[in-house]
Write an enzyme that holds these catalytic residues in place. Sequence first.
Site, PDB file in Angstrom:
ATOM      1  N   GLU A   1      -4.188   1.887  -8.957  1.00  0.00           N
ATOM      2  CA  GLU A   1      -3.567   2.567  -7.822  1.00  0.00           C
ATOM      3  C   GLU A   1      -2.529   3.581  -8.307  1.00  0.00           C
ATOM      4  O   GLU A   1      -1.685   3.276  -9.138  1.00  0.00           O
ATOM      5  CB  GLU A   1      -2.927   1.545  -6.886  1.00  0.00           C
ATOM      6  CG  GLU A   1      -3.947   0.632  -6.218  1.00  0.00           C
ATOM      7  CD  GLU A   1      -3.282  -0.405  -5.334  1.00  0.00           C
ATOM      8  OE1 GLU A   1      -2.662  -0.019  -4.336  1.00  0.00           O
ATOM      9  OE2 GLU A   1      -3.394  -1.603  -5.657  1.00  0.00           O
TER      10      GLU A   1
ATOM     11  N   ASP B   1      -4.236   1.741 -15.331  1.00  0.00           N
ATOM     12  CA  ASP B   1      -3.848   1.218 -14.028  1.00  0.00           C
ATOM     13  C   ASP B   1      -4.812   1.813 -13.001  1.00  0.00           C
ATOM     14  O   ASP B   1      -5.493   2.803 -13.257  1.00  0.00           O
ATOM     15  CB  ASP B   1      -2.399   1.637 -13.744  1.00  0.00           C
ATOM     16  CG  ASP B   1      -1.900   1.170 -12.392  1.00  0.00           C
ATOM     17  OD1 ASP B   1      -2.291   0.075 -11.953  1.00  0.00           O
ATOM     18  OD2 ASP B   1      -1.132   1.929 -11.776  1.00  0.00           O
TER      19      ASP B   1
END
Length: 200
Positions: free
Chosen positions: A9, A7
């Site tokens: 953020e 991922d």
Amino acid sequence: MHIVCLDLEGVLVPEIWIAFSEASKIPELRRTTREEPDYDKLMRWRLGILKEHGLGLAEIQATIDKIDPLPGAKEFLDALRSMTQVVIISDTFTEFASPLMKKLGWPTIFCNSLEVAPSGEITGFKMRIENSKLTTVRALQSIGYDTIASGDSYNDLAMIRASKAGFLFRSTEQIKADNPDLPAYETYDALLSAIRGVIG
């Protein structure tokens, strides 16, 4: 053959919408996929708030230009890429991600795109594919990769669980409590060590 799916953020860079919430002084925009599992619902809500305040892409990009990767993120990514293939799978948008990818040394990222009017108003968004994180992991597996996944939010859980190995990273106490079987790490060194242990 392994490939690590990360991922973006909360894992490598700060949450863009939280940064923009602080810059615009609109507290409602602090809400992220850590609190709202339904990304479509979350984005439509965000776009409504932007429209209400007369804010568009230029204002968000001005905030993103000032965002730096999380301390140690680039070094972690460099170390990881020296060991194995890495792809970032994010629900963010190309229009947001490019300046951050430059600061991270241009890793590969799969993300989505915004629909922007000539005025700069963000009128909509186009998701690359439905359930993009899980779908991408499944596609990588279909061409012979063992995936290792890590993320911090509700929308990362499917790709984490579908992978050969999966880890939560700097997640919320609620997500960790709801998924006690998933190893959870708070530092890049610990996550790198866990991934190294899978790759062998």
